[in-house]
Design an enzyme around this catalytic site. Structure first.
Site, PDB file in Angstrom:
ATOM      1  N   LYS A   1      -3.060   5.244   2.729  1.00 32.21           N
ATOM      2  CA  LYS A   1      -2.859   5.757   1.367  1.00 32.21           C
ATOM      3  C   LYS A   1      -3.446   7.152   1.137  1.00 32.21           C
ATOM      4  O   LYS A   1      -2.870   7.928   0.384  1.00 32.21           O
ATOM      5  CB  LYS A   1      -3.389   4.768   0.333  1.00 32.21           C
ATOM      6  CG  LYS A   1      -4.887   4.638   0.322  1.00 32.21           C
ATOM      7  CD  LYS A   1      -5.347   3.607  -0.700  1.00 32.21           C
ATOM      8  CE  LYS A   1      -6.845   3.611  -0.775  1.00 32.21           C
ATOM      9  NZ  LYS A   1      -7.433   2.262  -0.789  1.00 32.21           N
TER      10      LYS A   1
ATOM     11  N   ARG B   1     -13.867  -4.223  -9.124  1.00 27.99           N
ATOM     12  CA  ARG B   1     -12.522  -3.672  -9.205  1.00 27.99           C
ATOM     13  C   ARG B   1     -11.577  -4.861  -9.255  1.00 27.99           C
ATOM     14  O   ARG B   1     -11.684  -5.669 -10.170  1.00 27.99           O
ATOM     15  CB  ARG B   1     -12.250  -2.707  -8.036  1.00 27.99           C
ATOM     16  CG  ARG B   1     -11.158  -1.694  -8.359  1.00 27.99           C
ATOM     17  CD  ARG B   1     -10.899  -0.684  -7.254  1.00 27.99           C
ATOM     18  NE  ARG B   1     -10.202  -1.265  -6.118  1.00 27.99           N
ATOM     19  CZ  ARG B   1      -9.800  -0.578  -5.048  1.00 27.99           C
ATOM     20  NH1 ARG B   1     -10.052   0.721  -4.971  1.00 27.99           N
ATOM     21  NH2 ARG B   1      -9.173  -1.161  -4.042  1.00 27.99           N
TER      22      ARG B   1
HETATM   23  C1  LIG Z   1      -8.125   1.878   0.124  1.00 23.97           C
HETATM   24  C2  LIG Z   1      -8.312   0.457   0.423  1.00 23.97           C
HETATM   25  C3  LIG Z   1      -8.832   0.059   1.653  1.00 23.97           C
HETATM   26  C4  LIG Z   1      -9.291   1.040   2.720  1.00 23.97           C
HETATM   27  O1  LIG Z   1     -10.605   1.440   2.474  1.00 23.97           O
HETATM   28  P1  LIG Z   1     -11.369   2.454   3.459  1.00 23.97           P
HETATM   29  O2  LIG Z   1     -12.728   2.549   2.899  1.00 23.97           O
HETATM   30  O3  LIG Z   1     -10.616   3.739   3.435  1.00 23.97           O
HETATM   31  O4  LIG Z   1     -11.356   1.829   4.809  1.00 23.97           O
HETATM   32  C5  LIG Z   1      -8.944  -1.288   1.911  1.00 23.97           C
HETATM   33  N1  LIG Z   1      -8.584  -2.203   0.987  1.00 23.97           N
HETATM   34  C6  LIG Z   1      -8.086  -1.859  -0.213  1.00 23.97           C
HETATM   35  C7  LIG Z   1      -7.702  -2.928  -1.178  1.00 23.97           C
HETATM   36  C8  LIG Z   1      -7.931  -0.519  -0.541  1.00 23.97           C
HETATM   37  O5  LIG Z   1      -7.434  -0.190  -1.738  1.00 23.97           O
END
Ligand SMILES: *Cc1c(COP(=O)(O)O)cnc(C)c1O
Length: 355
Positions: free
Chosen positions: A36, A131
């Protein structure tokens, strides 16, 4: 070459992926690569797949569609809780999504059934980061409702830490998820294939062999992209921190005082910066601004370069201590942090160049 541009070293990304996947695999943890922060860049996804991830995960359906349209053949996981208005697209584009609301599960189930499919879900539990996810004492209600929908299959439980509240994974919160999984399996006579509890903040626990054995699924973005775990943003051993580099062009080089002259008010963004008088400095304007990057999140590659600040379209840099001369038309390079990377990859004014 055009600037500003972000260069993406695909070999470094593949190497980083292999390092992280190797660590996780040695503890029987499956890794999906999170794209993302690169807006679902197809080449990044391919590098992650070459490095051994078993799926690609992204928060936005648009990004997933971009990768699919570019021919990135993978199984896809939607990370952001789906909106009700896009459930048909979700079941079409991804095999698994993260969920926390019965109303969404109902809509996803209907959408899946209309297509003659079963849609898989990871039910998210909030272990304190505040969250997404149900509070642990509401999990049973969510599971019960999920099991009632014929178009839904529960693939497992998940949690997300270190994102909103900055809560780090611990034996306590990981253990709680394992306990919740055991209770759920017993109460509902079902088997949970995945406990998807880890992002880049979980690597230290894994490496220290403190991760409970049942945690078997990780969603990893930053550690692959930027080579850092995220509890202290420590460079992760065996990874590159410079797979992404931002290059900006010098537009102006002038000697000026270090403090503004005249009566001062807020700057263009409502900020009131304190300026120390450090005498005259050699200052450079770059063709990079807040429309391109989070300027607080870029670190100069060359020593003696100091980022002073930015407005929409300019970054102001002090190059007084720079080793060589800096001229109009030269380029300066910077390493982005996660926030800067996200902005760079999102900005249509920044060229993306894969190496
Ligand atoms: C962005 C995201 C991740 C990835 O997190 P990182 O810290 O970049 O490894 C994992 N799970 C969810 C739900 C996310 O939104």
């Amino acid at each position: 070459m055009t600037a500003p541009r972000v260069t993406v070293d695909l070999d470094k990304l593949e190497h980083n992926t292999r390092t992280i996947v190797g660590l996780c695999q040695s503890r029987n943890i499956e890794v999906c690569g999170v794209t993302k922060a690169t807006c679902g860049h197809p080449q990044v996804a391919l590098a992650m797949l070459r490095g051994g991830v078993c799926a690609i995960a992204d928060s936005r359906l648009e990004n997933i569609r971009r990768m699919q349209a570019a021919g990135v053949d993978a199984s896809y996981i939607l990370l952001r809780i789906p909106s009700l208005s896009i459930v048909d697209d979700v079941v079409e584009a991804v095999s698994v999504s993260l969920n926390s609301e019965p109303a969404l599960l109902a809509a996803l189930s209907d959408a899946a059934q209309r297509r003659g499919q079963i849609h898989e879900v990871i039910l998210m539990v909030d272990l304190g980061d505040l969250r997404e996810g149900v509070w642990p004492d509401e999990l049973a209600v969510l599971v019960k409702s999920a099991l009632e929908f014929p178009g839904i299959r529960v693939r497992g439980l998940g949690t997300n830490l270190a994102c909103f509240g900055g809560v780090v994974p611990s034996e306590a919160n990981m253990g709680l998820l394992v306990d919740l999984a055991a209770e759920t399996e017993q109460d509902f006579a079902l088997q949970l294939q995945w406990l998807s509890a880890i992002n880049s903040s979980g690597l230290e626990m894994i490496a220290a062999d403190r991760m409970p054995a049942r945690i078997n699924h990780a969603r990893i973005g930053e550690a692959i992209l930027l080579g850092r775990e995220t509890t202290r943003r420590k460079p992760w051993p065996g990874t590159f921190q410079d797979a992404f580099v931002i290059h900006a062009e010098v537009l102006e080089v002038k000697r000026k005082p270090s403090r503004p002259l005249g009566t001062r008010t807020e700057d263009a963004f409502g900020g009131l910066t304190r300026f120390e008088d450090q005498g005259e400095k050699l200052r450079v304007l770059l063709n990079l601004g807040r429309e391109d990057v989070d300027v607080a999140g870029i670190a100069p590659c060359e020593p003696g370069v100091v980022v002073l600040g930015a407005s929409s379209d300019y970054t102001v840099v002090d190059v007084s201590a720079s080793a060589g001369p800096v001229r109009v038309g030269d380029e300066l390079a910077f390493i982005p942090n996660y926030s800067a990377l996200l902005a760079l990859m999102t900005s249509e004014y920044v060229a993306k160049v894969t190496l």
